[in-house]
Design an enzyme around this catalytic site. Sequence first.
Site, PDB file in Angstrom:
ATOM      1  N   LYS A 132       0.840  -1.201   0.000  1.00  0.00           N
ATOM      2  CA  LYS A 132       0.000   0.000   0.000  1.00  0.00           C
ATOM      3  C   LYS A 132       0.874   1.249   0.000  1.00  0.00           C
ATOM      4  CE  LYS A 132      -3.165   2.604   3.012  1.00  0.00           C
ATOM      5  NZ  LYS A 132      -3.871   2.620   4.318  1.00  0.00           N
TER       6      LYS A 132
ATOM      7  N   ASP B 243      -2.401  10.394   4.005  1.00  0.00           N
ATOM      8  CA  ASP B 243      -3.829  10.096   4.097  1.00  0.00           C
ATOM      9  C   ASP B 243      -4.530  11.079   5.031  1.00  0.00           C
ATOM     10  OD1 ASP B 243      -6.317   8.933   3.978  1.00  0.00           O
ATOM     11  OD2 ASP B 243      -5.821   7.337   5.417  1.00  0.00           O
TER      12      ASP B 243
ATOM     13  N   LYS C 229     -10.094  12.792   8.682  1.00  0.00           N
ATOM     14  CA  LYS C 229      -9.617  12.368   9.994  1.00  0.00           C
ATOM     15  C   LYS C 229      -9.540  13.569  10.940  1.00  0.00           C
ATOM     16  CE  LYS C 229      -6.420   8.870   8.135  1.00  0.00           C
ATOM     17  NZ  LYS C 229      -6.893   7.634   8.778  1.00  0.00           N
TER      18      LYS C 229
ATOM     19  N   ASP D 288       1.501   6.142   5.924  1.00  0.00           N
ATOM     20  CA  ASP D 288       0.505   5.243   5.334  1.00  0.00           C
ATOM     21  C   ASP D 288       1.008   4.556   4.075  1.00  0.00           C
ATOM     22  OD1 ASP D 288      -1.929   4.128   5.939  1.00  0.00           O
ATOM     23  OD2 ASP D 288      -3.103   5.539   4.763  1.00  0.00           O
TER      24      ASP D 288
ATOM     25  N   ASP E  20     -12.052   7.167   3.881  1.00  0.00           N
ATOM     26  CA  ASP E  20     -10.850   6.869   4.658  1.00  0.00           C
ATOM     27  C   ASP E  20     -10.503   5.385   4.593  1.00  0.00           C
ATOM     28  OD1 ASP E  20      -8.662   7.501   6.231  1.00  0.00           O
ATOM     29  OD2 ASP E  20      -9.758   7.293   8.118  1.00  0.00           O
TER      30      ASP E  20
ATOM     31  N   GLU F 139      -9.416   3.902   2.084  1.00  0.00           N
ATOM     32  CA  GLU F 139      -8.859   4.076   0.737  1.00  0.00           C
ATOM     33  C   GLU F 139      -7.782   3.059   0.408  1.00  0.00           C
ATOM     34  OE1 GLU F 139      -5.542   5.062   2.933  1.00  0.00           O
ATOM     35  OE2 GLU F 139      -7.602   5.624   3.360  1.00  0.00           O
TER      36      GLU F 139
ATOM     37  N   ARG G 273      -7.606  -0.116   0.871  1.00  0.00           N
ATOM     38  CA  ARG G 273      -8.142  -1.328   0.246  1.00  0.00           C
ATOM     39  C   ARG G 273      -8.580  -1.077  -1.194  1.00  0.00           C
ATOM     40  NH1 ARG G 273     -12.523  -1.759   4.862  1.00  0.00           N
ATOM     41  NH2 ARG G 273     -10.721  -0.800   5.872  1.00  0.00           N
TER      42      ARG G 273
END
Length: 477
Positions: free
Chosen positions: A244, A249, A256, A267, A326, A328, A330
């Site tokens: 990933k 993020d 968030k 991230d 959020d 995201e 996946r």
Amino acid sequence: MKVDKSTRKPSSANIIYLIKSNNDLIDLNFSREEVSYIKNMRKAKKDIVEVNRFNKRLYIAYYPGQVSVNQKSEAIRVLGNKALGFLNGSKITKVVVSSTSFSGNDIIAFVEGMVLGNYQFLKYKTGENKKVNSLEEISIFSKEVSLKDIDELMVISSAVYNSRDYVNEPDSFMTAEQLAAEAKTLGDDSGAKVEIFTKKKIESLKMGGLLAVNRGSINPPTFTIFEWKPKNAVNDKPYVFVGKGVVYDTGGLSLKPSNFMETMKCDMAGAAAVIGGMYAISKLKLPVHVIGLIPATDNRPDGNAYTPGDVVTMFDGSTVEVLNTDAEGRMILADALSYAKKYDPELVIDIATLTGSASRAIGSQAMVGMKVNSGKEFVGLCKSADKVHERIVEFPMWDEYGDMLRSEIADRKNIGGAEAGAITAGKFLEHFTDYPYIHLDIAGPAFLAKSNAYRTVGGTGVGVRLFYEFIKSKVEG
């Protein structure tokens, strides 16, 4: 840092003696008074004893007690990191590590703890705030350690350093394009093939998940393929790692809270692990065909950002109802997992800072692992994980968790609810696979607020040593 092999018995240097018991002191030329002092310190449960001879310093490091092989190796790494603290505290630049009773593997583990613990990210420090560790060079005096052992240690350590650097860099520097460029640099150095898909190429491939997450960004996404295919490969089908690469993020429109956003440059730690692992594997010429896939973008709440309620058509043609922007990671991993089908892989492992649920469940001491049609491979991966102390806790992949992802208007939705978040994330990803598959969630151990022995503050590089050890096991059997 430099690590080399000493061909002469140390005399005038600063020395760390690795010993198993006080009986080993007999041949080390300590005075009677020094031996008495060392033994008294040992009685006081000291595992490292310093002897200051003014013109040099000598350190006695004691072998850990009776524990399992993996626990012993980790205890020795931690011991090495503790010794490092003494050296940097005394501003020592060079040291010899010597032992006649430690095995070669144990000596390497000790030095590994020193080298990994000596990492610093000082790029943005200036003046008196830039406090550089003093230790620069380690020489190993032992017939049990070969130059090949040292070379392997240094390549792996370099890979971990690079991975940590990528995670610690702010988004203002580490964009998706920069991350791809870093992979290309390491691939060029190691002799691997690195191909980078631009936004135009990603659009032509209709990678809807990656493009959706990128819609709120002014910076384009990338999709990087890092391939090591040696002529003497022992496998017919490749092993594929998917990382990933969300370089920052915000949560997108599902924004968030600010205190949850502070460390979100991390991230992309999964991508950093894949790049570092692929570099070590290819640089050390392991005879295994391995491919790394890295979808990368940032996730921001711009006016064109994807929204809760959107339906996204993914690379494999299936549709996803977005309920939380959020979730995201996946979305971009799903496209990469679908793309991996083209390789007819032996096994695919994805690695991601995917869910807060995983971190809350097991903290920073391990990663969450989930398997699909890969029982034997999962056992092997866990063995490698224990060996490098990047441990895996298995979560279930039961079908009932997949029911939580049913959508009324699309093939599935991208979140499953408040409960079992780490598992439903894995179940979401499972849909995009048709091969033996393992999912790793490193949300807990990828980034630390304070150091944990040789795992330094910030990016830890978790996954790099695991991937190398796992692929190496395919050669050694």
